[in-house]
Motif scaffolding. Sequence first.
Motif, short mmCIF file in Angstrom:
data_model
loop_
_atom_site.label_atom_id
_atom_site.label_comp_id
_atom_site.label_asym_id
_atom_site.label_seq_id
_atom_site.Cartn_x
_atom_site.Cartn_y
_atom_site.Cartn_z
N GLY A 134 35.17 -98.68 -51.24
CA GLY A 134 34.62 -97.34 -51.40
C GLY A 134 35.50 -96.28 -50.76
N ASN A 175 24.01 -103.66 -47.43
CA ASN A 175 25.17 -103.15 -48.17
C ASN A 175 26.14 -104.22 -48.63
OD1 ASN A 175 24.67 -100.31 -48.20
ND2 ASN A 175 25.12 -100.25 -46.02
N ALA A 235 31.49 -93.29 -51.25
CA ALA A 235 30.45 -93.27 -50.23
C ALA A 235 30.50 -91.93 -49.51
CB ALA A 235 30.64 -94.41 -49.24
N GLN A 244 27.22 -93.79 -53.25
CA GLN A 244 26.26 -94.07 -52.19
C GLN A 244 26.21 -92.86 -51.26
OE1 GLN A 244 27.10 -97.29 -49.34
NE2 GLN A 244 25.02 -98.02 -49.66
N SER A 250 31.17 -105.13 -50.22
CA SER A 250 29.94 -104.37 -50.39
C SER A 250 29.46 -104.44 -51.83
CB SER A 250 30.20 -102.91 -50.01
OG SER A 250 31.22 -102.36 -50.85
N TRP A 301 31.08 -100.02 -46.83
CA TRP A 301 31.64 -99.88 -48.18
C TRP A 301 32.97 -100.63 -48.31
CZ3 TRP A 301 30.22 -95.50 -45.26
CH2 TRP A 301 31.24 -94.88 -44.52
#
Length: 467
Positions: free
Chosen positions: A206, A151, A182, A315, A161, A195
Amino acid sequence: MFFNRRQMLAQTGTGLGLLGLHTLFADASLGSAAPQVISPLAPRQPHFPARAKHIIHIYLNGGPSQVDTFDPKPMLAKYDGQPLPTDNKLTTERHTGAAMASPFKFAKYGECGMEVSEIFAKTAQHVDDICFIRSMHANTPNHEQSMRLMNCGDERLSRPSLGAWTTYGLGTENANLPGFIAMCPGLPVADVSNWRAAFLPGVYQGTHLDTRKTQVEELIEHIANHAVTRRDQRRQLDLLQQINRQHQASRTDEPELEARIQAFELAYRMQMEATDAFDLSQEPKHVLDAYGSGVHGRQLLLARRLIERGVRVVQLYHGDVQPWDSHNDLANGHRNLANECDGPIAALLTDLKQRGLFEETLVICGGEFGRTPAVELVNGKSGGGRDHNHWGFTVWMAGGGVKGGTVYGATDDFGYRAVKDPVHVHDLHATILHLLGFDHTKLTFRHAGRDFRLTDVHGNVVREVLA
């Protein structure tokens, strides 16, 4: 307010020079007098024309077995229950014993005749659009380190990430939603580090959604403000931003302040857009039926709705912690897990094609590593499962400029080690960035006196998988 040259460079040199910001996008209809400025999430052009504009990363956390999903090995059946006839002394995390044949049947699908396990029979209907990289390898057989590597490009240290690097390079197409989301019904191993933004500005981190929750106000806390009107909320936020900027003026070396300012703005703008994006009741019945009512079906449908609205990276983790970690009873464990996501993945690929989003969306599916062809020993006895295997595993990609109906690389006859055209995680990242229009050696951020990048000092684009 006046700034000397040193203060000016300190702010603009890190990409945070948004002086005098009251709001990223002034809303004249609400009476805000704030000036319009450039958002750090504004869309930006990559180094060269991109094949993909969005990423949907289906993360099968825990390490799915390549020899039971997308990398058939008939030799395992021949040597089932016998020692592997190889001199390889590859390190694993736990003790392993004899060869273990796959409990699943493989069949050929599509015009390309790709072999795929029966537990992914619905996804296999799309093999002519999928590229299977069967020669992936990583560095260690441990979840935390391998997940950070997959990641964030580094297994040990705090690094940004892939999603953060992507939004840093491209921005987002919708200022009213996060550029990087995410989703996970709980948290994966190493939780939020997967993330993170790390030393990149915090706005690129994220946004995590716990998809065990189904209502918008549960998915995103405080998404609705029932206390004041939007006009009054806008006035309050303008005042708060002015005070925050004054506070920030003498603290230009604290990027967390900028992240907080941006977070307030994004949260305000999300109140309308997010409510719409996460409302699955707007979808017709045949679409809801195709994805199914399970958690993973909801996640994948949300992913399509989000990239449709301009979110750059979505994700999706399959489940809490590490569900694919089948150390015992792999036959039932992998079958049940695949049953949860096989239909929804197929529905996503069909949906993207029907909506004209497939060619601009890069879909990635895989875990942090694979599993051993030899059975894992539990107290010296077979538990019917497999140990972690970072020496060779499979990741597949589709859409977004990928050459479908192809296999790249290979593991040995037993699926243990990548032996033909090995692809390291750094190579995978370099290839993903290339599809997004970036030279991975030039997408950098200066931190602590050096230029950092996702691939560190490694990585080569795997051009054979490009359409």
